[in-house]
Design a protein around this motif. Structure first.
Motif, mmCIF file in Angstrom:
data_model
loop_
_atom_site.group_PDB
_atom_site.id
_atom_site.type_symbol
_atom_site.label_atom_id
_atom_site.label_comp_id
_atom_site.label_asym_id
_atom_site.label_seq_id
_atom_site.Cartn_x
_atom_site.Cartn_y
_atom_site.Cartn_z
ATOM 1 N N TYR A 93 0.821 -1.202 0.000
ATOM 2 C CA TYR A 93 0.000 0.000 0.000
ATOM 3 C C TYR A 93 0.862 1.262 0.000
ATOM 4 O O TYR A 93 0.664 2.159 -0.821
ATOM 5 C CB TYR A 93 -0.948 -0.015 1.214
ATOM 6 N N ASN A 94 1.841 1.318 0.889
ATOM 7 C CA ASN A 94 2.650 2.528 0.992
ATOM 8 C C ASN A 94 3.652 2.676 -0.145
ATOM 9 O O ASN A 94 3.917 3.794 -0.593
ATOM 10 C CB ASN A 94 3.325 2.609 2.358
ATOM 11 N N ALA A 95 4.194 1.563 -0.651
ATOM 12 C CA ALA A 95 5.061 1.655 -1.831
ATOM 13 C C ALA A 95 4.252 2.165 -3.020
ATOM 14 O O ALA A 95 4.730 3.007 -3.798
ATOM 15 C CB ALA A 95 5.674 0.290 -2.142
ATOM 16 N N GLY A 96 3.031 1.672 -3.134
ATOM 17 C CA GLY A 96 2.156 2.142 -4.210
ATOM 18 C C GLY A 96 1.856 3.618 -4.096
ATOM 19 O O GLY A 96 1.947 4.369 -5.079
ATOM 20 N N LEU A 97 1.509 4.071 -2.890
ATOM 21 C CA LEU A 97 1.232 5.497 -2.699
ATOM 22 C C LEU A 97 2.466 6.347 -2.978
ATOM 23 O O LEU A 97 2.359 7.423 -3.592
ATOM 24 C CB LEU A 97 0.741 5.764 -1.272
ATOM 25 N N ALA A 98 3.624 5.866 -2.521
ATOM 26 C CA ALA A 98 4.859 6.629 -2.707
ATOM 27 C C ALA A 98 5.199 6.798 -4.190
ATOM 28 O O ALA A 98 5.848 7.775 -4.567
ATOM 29 C CB ALA A 98 6.014 5.949 -1.971
ATOM 30 N N LEU A 99 4.766 5.871 -5.015
ATOM 31 C CA LEU A 99 4.994 5.973 -6.452
ATOM 32 C C LEU A 99 3.837 6.686 -7.154
ATOM 33 O O LEU A 99 4.043 7.564 -7.998
ATOM 34 C CB LEU A 99 5.190 4.575 -7.043
ATOM 35 N N MET A 100 2.614 6.341 -6.782
ATOM 36 C CA MET A 100 1.444 6.884 -7.463
ATOM 37 C C MET A 100 1.227 8.370 -7.217
ATOM 38 O O MET A 100 0.959 9.130 -8.156
ATOM 39 C CB MET A 100 0.184 6.130 -7.027
ATOM 40 N N LEU A 101 1.334 8.808 -5.976
ATOM 41 C CA LEU A 101 0.935 10.176 -5.656
ATOM 42 C C LEU A 101 1.854 11.243 -6.251
ATOM 43 O O LEU A 101 1.358 12.194 -6.862
ATOM 44 C CB LEU A 101 0.748 10.322 -4.151
ATOM 45 N N PRO A 102 3.170 11.122 -6.137
ATOM 46 C CA PRO A 102 4.019 12.111 -6.831
ATOM 47 C C PRO A 102 3.848 12.042 -8.355
ATOM 48 O O PRO A 102 3.877 13.069 -9.033
ATOM 49 C CB PRO A 102 5.445 11.727 -6.427
ATOM 50 N N SER A 103 3.659 10.821 -8.872
ATOM 51 C CA SER A 103 3.460 10.666 -10.315
ATOM 52 C C SER A 103 2.168 11.338 -10.766
ATOM 53 O O SER A 103 2.128 11.968 -11.830
ATOM 54 C CB SER A 103 3.429 9.183 -10.700
ATOM 55 N N LEU A 104 1.114 11.208 -9.968
ATOM 56 C CA LEU A 104 -0.150 11.871 -10.277
ATOM 57 C C LEU A 104 0.048 13.382 -10.328
ATOM 58 O O LEU A 104 -0.437 14.057 -11.233
ATOM 59 C CB LEU A 104 -1.219 11.499 -9.243
#
Length: 130
Positions: free
Chosen positions: A74-85
């Motif tokens: 979950y947190n690895a995904g957020l760490a990649l998804m949110l800045p990318s978004l």
């Protein structure tokens, strides 16, 4: 450190990030990053805090090894998804595949959590165990 504490600490960090994006939008008058702001606050702050609450209320489930898989995905995904978004919203199309990978990891974390909840034997007849 307990999984509950880790989710709470992570939630606070996501909250700082989300409110920072909100401040940036408010001070600049540019609200183009509203999607990143909303995702930071809802997926980062709110969902992580709720995961922390759930695991605090259900220590038997929190003790399972799969909770660490949930936390990591979950947190690895957020760490990649949110800045990318944020970057995609700023016009950097090259960040789109990173956002997709991050979204997939985040979703996988949600699926692990759902499996933990649905298969948990101690939640009671009404499904909440509170």
């Amino acid at each position: 450190m307990s999984i509950s504490s880790l989710f709470f600490k992570g939630a606070v960090l996501w909250f700082v990030a989300g409110t920072s994006v909100g401040m940036q939008m408010g001070l600049s008058g540019n609200h183009n990053f509203i999607d990143a702001h909303a995702h930071l606050n809802l997926l980062g702050w709110v969902s992580s805090a709720l995961f922390g609450c759930f695991y605090k209320l259900h220590p038997i489930i929190a003790a399972k090894r799969r909770t660490w898989v949930h936390f990591t995905l979950y947190n690895a995904g957020l760490a990649l998804m949110l800045p990318s978004l944020y970057l995609v919203q700023a016009g950097y199309e090259w960040a789109e595949p990173l956002m997709q990978i991050g979204s997939t990891l985040t979703w996988a974390g949600v699926i692990v959590f759902a499996i933990l909840v649905v298969t948990a034997p101690g939640l009671g007849k009404n499904g909440v165990g509170i």
